[in-house]
Design a protein around this motif. Sequence first.
Motif, PDB file in Angstrom:
ATOM      1  N   LYS A 144      31.462  54.015  35.212  1.00 54.30           N
ATOM      2  CA  LYS A 144      32.842  54.371  35.379  1.00 54.30           C
ATOM      3  C   LYS A 144      33.569  53.556  34.509  1.00 54.30           C
ATOM      4  O   LYS A 144      34.266  52.617  35.109  1.00 54.30           O
ATOM      5  CB  LYS A 144      33.337  53.979  36.996  1.00 54.30           C
ATOM      6  N   SER A 145      33.503  53.598  33.333  1.00 59.76           N
ATOM      7  CA  SER A 145      34.293  52.821  32.276  1.00 59.76           C
ATOM      8  C   SER A 145      35.799  53.125  32.371  1.00 59.76           C
ATOM      9  O   SER A 145      36.337  52.128  32.268  1.00 59.76           O
ATOM     10  CB  SER A 145      33.821  53.192  30.878  1.00 59.76           C
ATOM     11  N   ALA A 146      36.048  54.462  32.490  1.00 60.57           N
ATOM     12  CA  ALA A 146      37.422  54.569  32.692  1.00 60.57           C
ATOM     13  C   ALA A 146      38.412  54.001  33.738  1.00 60.57           C
ATOM     14  O   ALA A 146      39.382  53.262  33.702  1.00 60.57           O
ATOM     15  CB  ALA A 146      37.903  56.251  32.964  1.00 60.57           C
ATOM     16  N   GLU A 147      37.660  53.889  34.816  1.00 59.09           N
ATOM     17  CA  GLU A 147      38.301  53.176  36.074  1.00 59.09           C
ATOM     18  C   GLU A 147      38.307  51.697  35.918  1.00 59.09           C
ATOM     19  O   GLU A 147      39.182  50.958  36.325  1.00 59.09           O
ATOM     20  CB  GLU A 147      37.431  53.371  37.422  1.00 59.09           C
ATOM     21  N   ALA A 148      36.982  51.330  35.077  1.00 57.11           N
ATOM     22  CA  ALA A 148      37.204  49.828  34.917  1.00 57.11           C
ATOM     23  C   ALA A 148      38.262  49.423  33.842  1.00 57.11           C
ATOM     24  O   ALA A 148      38.968  48.215  34.032  1.00 57.11           O
ATOM     25  CB  ALA A 148      35.881  49.345  34.102  1.00 57.11           C
ATOM     26  N   VAL A 149      38.653  49.881  33.064  1.00 61.77           N
ATOM     27  CA  VAL A 149      39.638  49.956  31.895  1.00 61.77           C
ATOM     28  C   VAL A 149      41.087  49.835  32.647  1.00 61.77           C
ATOM     29  O   VAL A 149      41.972  48.969  32.428  1.00 61.77           O
ATOM     30  CB  VAL A 149      39.583  50.952  30.916  1.00 61.77           C
ATOM     31  N   ALA A 150      41.078  50.979  33.678  1.00 60.44           N
ATOM     32  CA  ALA A 150      42.488  50.853  34.164  1.00 60.44           C
ATOM     33  C   ALA A 150      42.737  49.795  35.242  1.00 60.44           C
ATOM     34  O   ALA A 150      43.752  49.241  35.466  1.00 60.44           O
ATOM     35  CB  ALA A 150      42.540  52.096  35.118  1.00 60.44           C
ATOM     36  N   LEU A 151      41.416  49.554  35.846  1.00 61.98           N
ATOM     37  CA  LEU A 151      41.758  47.972  36.647  1.00 61.98           C
ATOM     38  C   LEU A 151      41.960  46.913  35.941  1.00 61.98           C
ATOM     39  O   LEU A 151      42.964  45.977  36.132  1.00 61.98           O
ATOM     40  CB  LEU A 151      40.391  47.885  37.350  1.00 61.98           C
ATOM     41  N   ASN A 166      43.040  38.147  42.398  1.00 60.33           N
ATOM     42  CA  ASN A 166      42.049  37.367  42.661  1.00 60.33           C
ATOM     43  C   ASN A 166      41.050  37.865  41.290  1.00 60.33           C
ATOM     44  O   ASN A 166      40.477  38.890  41.509  1.00 60.33           O
ATOM     45  CB  ASN A 166      41.165  37.867  43.800  1.00 60.33           C
ATOM     46  N   GLU A 167      40.997  36.685  40.375  1.00 64.33           N
ATOM     47  CA  GLU A 167      40.438  36.960  39.312  1.00 64.33           C
ATOM     48  C   GLU A 167      38.643  37.475  39.478  1.00 64.33           C
ATOM     49  O   GLU A 167      38.216  38.171  38.757  1.00 64.33           O
ATOM     50  CB  GLU A 167      40.365  36.108  38.285  1.00 64.33           C
ATOM     51  N   LEU A 168      38.117  36.701  40.318  1.00 64.37           N
ATOM     52  CA  LEU A 168      36.755  36.927  40.517  1.00 64.37           C
ATOM     53  C   LEU A 168      36.455  38.167  41.170  1.00 64.37           C
ATOM     54  O   LEU A 168      35.270  38.823  40.669  1.00 64.37           O
ATOM     55  CB  LEU A 168      35.984  35.776  41.514  1.00 64.37           C
ATOM     56  N   ALA A 169      37.417  38.592  42.052  1.00 65.73           N
ATOM     57  CA  ALA A 169      37.209  39.877  42.719  1.00 65.73           C
ATOM     58  C   ALA A 169      37.266  41.011  41.634  1.00 65.73           C
ATOM     59  O   ALA A 169      36.430  41.991  41.460  1.00 65.73           O
ATOM     60  CB  ALA A 169      38.013  40.180  43.880  1.00 65.73           C
ATOM     61  N   VAL A 170      38.415  40.830  40.785  1.00 68.44           N
ATOM     62  CA  VAL A 170      38.495  41.666  39.463  1.00 68.44           C
ATOM     63  C   VAL A 170      37.375  41.809  38.698  1.00 68.44           C
ATOM     64  O   VAL A 170      36.705  43.115  38.185  1.00 68.44           O
ATOM     65  CB  VAL A 170      39.875  41.590  38.894  1.00 68.44           C
ATOM     66  N   GLU A 171      36.762  40.620  38.105  1.00 67.81           N
ATOM     67  CA  GLU A 171      35.740  40.484  37.367  1.00 67.81           C
ATOM     68  C   GLU A 171      34.359  41.401  38.118  1.00 67.81           C
ATOM     69  O   GLU A 171      33.631  42.147  37.574  1.00 67.81           O
ATOM     70  CB  GLU A 171      35.393  39.161  37.265  1.00 67.81           C
ATOM     71  N   GLN A 172      34.037  41.125  39.501  1.00 65.41           N
ATOM     72  CA  GLN A 172      32.985  41.601  39.991  1.00 65.41           C
ATOM     73  C   GLN A 172      33.066  43.271  40.227  1.00 65.41           C
ATOM     74  O   GLN A 172      32.237  43.963  39.883  1.00 65.41           O
ATOM     75  CB  GLN A 172      33.025  41.043  41.408  1.00 65.41           C
ATOM     76  N   GLY A 201      45.459  47.076  34.291  1.00 67.03           N
ATOM     77  CA  GLY A 201      46.693  46.724  35.424  1.00 67.03           C
ATOM     78  C   GLY A 201      46.565  45.226  35.676  1.00 67.03           C
ATOM     79  O   GLY A 201      47.672  44.530  35.774  1.00 67.03           O
ATOM     80  N   THR A 202      45.512  44.512  35.675  1.00 66.22           N
ATOM     81  CA  THR A 202      45.318  42.918  36.002  1.00 66.22           C
ATOM     82  C   THR A 202      45.805  42.142  34.861  1.00 66.22           C
ATOM     83  O   THR A 202      46.585  41.353  34.861  1.00 66.22           O
ATOM     84  CB  THR A 202      44.178  42.584  36.459  1.00 66.22           C
ATOM     85  N   ALA A 203      45.028  42.481  33.530  1.00 69.01           N
ATOM     86  CA  ALA A 203      45.273  41.611  32.372  1.00 69.01           C
ATOM     87  C   ALA A 203      46.742  41.706  31.853  1.00 69.01           C
ATOM     88  O   ALA A 203      46.939  41.237  31.198  1.00 69.01           O
ATOM     89  CB  ALA A 203      44.324  41.813  31.231  1.00 69.01           C
ATOM     90  N   GLY A 204      47.304  42.799  32.234  1.00 68.40           N
ATOM     91  CA  GLY A 204      48.703  43.447  31.626  1.00 68.40           C
ATOM     92  C   GLY A 204      49.641  42.262  31.851  1.00 68.40           C
ATOM     93  O   GLY A 204      50.618  41.825  31.017  1.00 68.40           O
TER      94      GLY A 204
END
Length: 722
Positions: A246-253, A230-236, A256-259
């Motif tokens: 929490k930039s490290a967590e944002a990057v990891a999320l 769900n792209e909107l949920a990932v975006e939010q 994983g999705t954009a990969g």
Amino acid sequence: MTAFRPHGILFVSGADMNLYRISFVAVLAGAFGAATLAKTTQDSVPARKTEASTVPQEQFVLPNSALPKKDSVRAEAYFNYTMGHIYEQQYEATSRAEYATSAIEAYKKAYALDPKSPVIGERLAEMYWKAQRIREAVAEAQEILKRNPDDVQSRRLLGRIYLRSLGDLSSGSGQSETVGRAIEQYREINRLDPTDTESALWLARLYRLKNEHDKAEQVLRGILKTDPENELAVEQLTQLLMDEGKSAEAVALLEGTAGHSPSPVLLDLLGDAYTQAHDLAKAEQAYRKAQELDPSELSHQRGLGQTLLAEEKYAEALAVFQKLSDLMPDDSDVYLRIAQIYRELHQLDKAESNLVKARQYAPGSLEVMYNEAMLYQAQGRYEDAIRVLSDGVTGVKAQPAAQPTRRRSLAILYQQLGQLYRDTQNYQAAVFTYEELGRLGEEEDRRARMMIMDTYRAAKDLPKALAAGKEALGKYPADPSIRASHALLLGESGQTEDAVKILRAQLRGNEADREVYLNIAQVYERGRRYKEAEESVRAAEVLPGQARDNEMVWFLLGAIYERQKFFDKAEEQFRKVLAVNPKSAPVLNYYGYMLGDLGIRLDEAEALVQRALKEEPFSGAYLDSLGWIYFKQGKLAASETTLRKAVERESHDATIHSHLGDLYAKMGRGDLAAAEWEKSLNEWRRSLPADVEPEKVAELEKKLSQSKRRLAQKSTSSVAKP
């Protein structure tokens, strides 16, 4: 009574024969929107008959081909939504209440057939709002909920009405209450229908609006648990994590999705997350990929340009923003970035012309004013810079106290304005400005108190600096930054052991110790305990980190070696800094001055200081270094011009006055030399204890004594002549 025209449908009211043109394209757009959203309705829902009153024959005549068949729920929802849209447009054209009523009734029928449709729900809520029948709608929905609290359709409608209301409320108690009511409805919807992702996303947005980030995160992770793509949920969730730092967590999320499911939106967000994590190379890569996937979306280009600017790739950044200026010729932010780039390139005229454009498209913009002040500062126009920032303060203070950005804007302006006052040696005004900063809140008060301490130190008023530090410690005894600032002041006053004791208590055994060790080293260096100073710097150097993290380490170590006259070792450290940061103005100046003062490699010394001045053209210290090198080169005219500029910028600097005195002595202008040496001695007497260099003071006193004796002899000789 109905006639067709090439570009629209002409409706004729039988009541008063007034003609109302409604765009055929708009009607079709609404109809197709309803059809798209209605397609999810299950065929098992029984079809409902449309009441004859829905389409009064004297008002509307539609061709048979335009009428949807009523043998399915989808068709009926489609039909009622279309009719509601037509009535809504007639209401907008005439403001007649009967059209509003007809629109509401039609939307209600469509919504009953497709209660999950966000578009129908939004149109119904919007229509209630346009007709000023909000209370009626709320009362009706609440009455239904009294009878059946689990009526999801009524809760959805209530939620959308509250959302619609938020757009017309300013921040305050009214908005907070409405947000609370909306949360109540969407929380219940989420409980009753966990599959309603649209409502869950709204619930998360509302929690974020109330700064209840934990609850928002819980909702969003719940969505992603059942729908990881769900792209909107990932975006939010990404935006939420970045808001919390929490930039490290944002990057990891996002990785994983954009990969495995890359999209321009997620890649753009990934660029934002990398930027916050200070990984600019990866940020640039993410923005470039987003741009490749969607070249028409200008936000990707803007993000790329910002990253290139942060990477100091000025030529590439300039190309990006110049292209954006062609595509967005009235966007002030684009011209603002171009101005910033030209300022970094020291092309100040071009920077100013682009700031003029930015101001033209965003008059009164605080960011434009701030950059205008920075440009004036770079041009040496300090009074103009102070005027602009003062005007900015006046403008922001006139805003309502409840304005969300008011406090932060004032904090930025006060801090920069105070620095400008310090740069012009108006220390009293600087202290007053920082006191104003401190009145904004606790966070600003802590920062302001440290700035006041440092301002008194710069003014060589150590008693007031120490008193300000003591007062700050009394209010914030556990604040590590205030404790460190106070400890450094103790070091300035010769209380080395007390200062070191305070600082050592802040060591935690992690990377943050680098700053603590550097502070300890500075205290030891000020106390001329160079061995302990070097040990502290070395302790900072071995801590993990990137090369640029050690810039201050090597700079301080070089200064410690230079003070001990270990010039080769000092040079080695300065070169380390310049290898990772060739534009480090303090190091360029220190290194160049050291060579110049030694009278060696004078051309290289001049080049180093010129590079420092390219970064900070109006620094009094750097101008003094260059003037002294000119003196050593025998370029006396250039030396005088440069040293005069330096003393204009730093009128209370003992070294500059001493250099100017030496220059005048060499030029045979003994009276001027004596005057400058006298000023230098006076400044040495006002200096902080740790700044005083007894050898230089003794040498200066000797030169001044000899000069006065020569002047006296010359005067006596002149009087004795017949």
